[in-house]
Design a protein around this motif. Structure first.
Motif, PDB file in Angstrom:
ATOM      1  N   ALA A  22       5.090  26.543  66.278  1.00  7.13           N
ATOM      2  CA  ALA A  22       4.457  27.742  65.722  1.00  7.13           C
ATOM      3  C   ALA A  22       5.539  28.591  65.058  1.00  7.13           C
ATOM      4  O   ALA A  22       6.649  28.702  65.569  1.00  7.13           O
ATOM      5  N   VAL A  23       5.191  29.170  63.919  1.00  6.57           N
ATOM      6  CA  VAL A  23       6.103  30.041  63.173  1.00  6.57           C
ATOM      7  C   VAL A  23       5.295  31.246  62.700  1.00  6.57           C
ATOM      8  O   VAL A  23       4.161  31.091  62.249  1.00  6.57           O
ATOM      9  N   TRP A  24       5.881  32.443  62.791  1.00  2.00           N
ATOM     10  CA  TRP A  24       5.187  33.640  62.359  1.00  2.00           C
ATOM     11  C   TRP A  24       6.192  34.745  62.064  1.00  2.00           C
ATOM     12  O   TRP A  24       7.376  34.618  62.350  1.00  2.00           O
ATOM     13  N   ILE A  25       5.685  35.832  61.515  1.00  2.00           N
ATOM     14  CA  ILE A  25       6.489  37.006  61.201  1.00  2.00           C
ATOM     15  C   ILE A  25       5.938  38.177  62.001  1.00  2.00           C
ATOM     16  O   ILE A  25       4.727  38.354  62.092  1.00  2.00           O
ATOM     17  N   GLU A  26       6.844  38.953  62.584  1.00  2.00           N
ATOM     18  CA  GLU A  26       6.467  40.215  63.208  1.00  2.00           C
ATOM     19  C   GLU A  26       7.018  41.341  62.335  1.00  2.00           C
ATOM     20  O   GLU A  26       8.134  41.251  61.826  1.00  2.00           O
ATOM     21  N   LYS A  27       6.234  42.405  62.198  1.00  2.00           N
ATOM     22  CA  LYS A  27       6.646  43.554  61.394  1.00  2.00           C
ATOM     23  C   LYS A  27       6.778  44.781  62.293  1.00  2.00           C
ATOM     24  O   LYS A  27       5.876  45.082  63.081  1.00  2.00           O
ATOM     25  N   TYR A  28       7.908  45.485  62.133  1.00  2.00           N
ATOM     26  CA  TYR A  28       8.184  46.696  62.888  1.00  2.00           C
ATOM     27  C   TYR A  28       8.445  47.842  61.919  1.00  2.00           C
ATOM     28  O   TYR A  28       9.054  47.643  60.863  1.00  2.00           O
ATOM     29  N   VAL A  86       4.043  46.797  64.405  1.00  2.00           N
ATOM     30  CA  VAL A  86       2.824  47.136  63.675  1.00  2.00           C
ATOM     31  C   VAL A  86       1.997  45.894  63.333  1.00  2.00           C
ATOM     32  O   VAL A  86       0.822  46.004  63.019  1.00  2.00           O
ATOM     33  N   ASP A  87       2.601  44.704  63.385  1.00  2.00           N
ATOM     34  CA  ASP A  87       1.864  43.456  63.158  1.00  2.00           C
ATOM     35  C   ASP A  87       2.611  42.345  63.884  1.00  2.00           C
ATOM     36  O   ASP A  87       3.749  42.033  63.559  1.00  2.00           O
ATOM     37  N   ASN A  88       1.952  41.742  64.881  1.00  2.00           N
ATOM     38  CA  ASN A  88       2.632  40.721  65.682  1.00  2.00           C
ATOM     39  C   ASN A  88       2.354  39.285  65.233  1.00  2.00           C
ATOM     40  O   ASN A  88       2.941  38.353  65.772  1.00  2.00           O
ATOM     41  N   ARG A  89       1.504  39.064  64.268  1.00  2.00           N
ATOM     42  CA  ARG A  89       1.190  37.704  63.823  1.00  2.00           C
ATOM     43  C   ARG A  89       0.982  37.654  62.319  1.00  2.00           C
ATOM     44  O   ARG A  89       0.008  37.108  61.827  1.00  2.00           O
ATOM     45  N   LEU A  90       1.890  38.188  61.559  1.00  2.00           N
ATOM     46  CA  LEU A  90       1.817  38.150  60.109  1.00  2.00           C
ATOM     47  C   LEU A  90       2.150  36.721  59.660  1.00  2.00           C
ATOM     48  O   LEU A  90       3.244  36.232  59.897  1.00  2.00           O
ATOM     49  N   GLY A  91       1.181  36.033  59.067  1.00  2.00           N
ATOM     50  CA  GLY A  91       1.417  34.678  58.573  1.00  2.00           C
ATOM     51  C   GLY A  91       1.613  33.639  59.649  1.00  2.00           C
ATOM     52  O   GLY A  91       2.410  32.726  59.497  1.00  2.00           O
ATOM     53  N   TYR A  92       0.907  33.709  60.741  1.00  2.00           N
ATOM     54  CA  TYR A  92       1.044  32.776  61.864  1.00  2.00           C
ATOM     55  C   TYR A  92       0.572  31.370  61.467  1.00  2.00           C
ATOM     56  O   TYR A  92      -0.550  31.209  60.991  1.00  2.00           O
ATOM     57  N   LEU A 141      11.353  36.783  61.719  1.00  2.00           N
ATOM     58  CA  LEU A 141      10.781  35.442  61.677  1.00  2.00           C
ATOM     59  C   LEU A 141      10.975  34.839  63.052  1.00  2.00           C
ATOM     60  O   LEU A 141      12.102  34.771  63.557  1.00  2.00           O
ATOM     61  N   LYS A 142       9.863  34.423  63.669  1.00  2.00           N
ATOM     62  CA  LYS A 142       9.918  33.867  65.012  1.00  2.00           C
ATOM     63  C   LYS A 142       9.335  32.462  65.024  1.00  2.00           C
ATOM     64  O   LYS A 142       8.503  32.119  64.186  1.00  2.00           O
ATOM     65  N   ALA A 143       9.768  31.683  66.011  1.00  2.00           N
ATOM     66  CA  ALA A 143       9.250  30.323  66.184  1.00  2.00           C
ATOM     67  C   ALA A 143       9.194  29.981  67.657  1.00  2.00           C
ATOM     68  O   ALA A 143       9.901  30.577  68.477  1.00  2.00           O
ATOM     69  N   GLU A 144       8.338  29.010  67.957  1.00  2.00           N
ATOM     70  CA  GLU A 144       8.213  28.531  69.329  1.00  2.00           C
ATOM     71  C   GLU A 144       7.691  27.097  69.317  1.00  2.00           C
ATOM     72  O   GLU A 144       6.775  26.779  68.562  1.00  2.00           O
ATOM     73  N   PHE A 145       8.280  26.261  70.152  1.00  2.00           N
ATOM     74  CA  PHE A 145       7.780  24.910  70.366  1.00  2.00           C
ATOM     75  C   PHE A 145       7.124  24.861  71.727  1.00  2.00           C
ATOM     76  O   PHE A 145       7.634  25.435  72.687  1.00  2.00           O
ATOM     77  N   SER A 146       5.983  24.183  71.837  1.00  2.00           N
ATOM     78  CA  SER A 146       5.313  24.047  73.109  1.00  2.00           C
ATOM     79  C   SER A 146       5.038  22.590  73.420  1.00  2.00           C
ATOM     80  O   SER A 146       4.880  21.765  72.524  1.00  2.00           O
TER      81      SER A 146
END
Length: 181
Positions: free
Chosen positions: A46-52, A58-64, A175-180
């Motif tokens: 999973a890859v997404w952008i968080e905006k502060y 202010v947005d925890n899943r921008l473009g998830y 820009l954040k990422a996570e493998f599950s």
């Protein structure tokens, strides 16, 4: 084997060809490329952008986006800024030997960032991903006339305990990422 990253700003990455470098430079203002390797036990990326803004989320899943995890691949993150447009245009993607998953992510600009200083950075060259989500990169904006400081290495190693660093900026994109498994 735990997932691991080798990340860099595109213009410092020895893995990119001159052609790839030229394409990223032509198509965007800021770009990052991260290579990854994982064991078969990891099933999803999973890859997404968080905006502060001013340190507040202010947005925890921008473009998830999510995609099937494969043994190796790349995560690509670009930003195109158009000072005549009301949007930042982000592109995020996960590329593997078998798949390409990507998203074109507009975000309405806030706080007149086109007139602000910007700073961008990314994780240290190699990082193990064994604690869930990881911050891969940031693009930060500030109108502080005294200049800006980049996020610390400690921030990338333990973002949860260093979120107060985001308070020094007007706007921050992570820009954040996570493998599950």
């Amino acid at each position: 084997m735990q997932p691991n990253w080798r990340g860099c700003k595109y213009d410092y990455c020895c893995e990119l060809t001159e052609r790839e470098d030229a394409i990223l430079s032509t198509a965007s203002d800021k770009s990052f490329v991260f290579d990854f390797n994982v064991d078969d036990e990891y099933k999803e990326a999973a890859v997404w952008i968080e905006k502060y803004e001013a340190g507040n989320l202010v947005d925890n899943r921008l473009g998830y986006i999510t995609t099937e995890a494969e043994r190796s691949g790349s995560i690509i993150f670009t930003l195109s800024e158009d000072v005549n447009d009301a949007n930042n245009i982000f592109n995020i993607g996960v590329s593997t030997e078998e798949n390409l998953t990507s998203a074109h992510v507009p975000d309405e600009k806030s706080n007149d960032i086109e007139n602000m200083l910007s700073e961008w950075g990314s994780i240290p060259e190699k990082v193990a991903l064994d604690n869930g989500e990881v911050v891969l990169a940031n693009i930060s904006y500030s109108d502080d006339e005294n200049g800006m400081h980049s996020l610390t290495t400690d921030f990338y190693e333990d973002a949860a305990d260093h979120m107060n660093e985001l308070e020094q900026y007007d706007v921050v994109y992570l820009l954040k990422a996570e493998f599950s498994k």
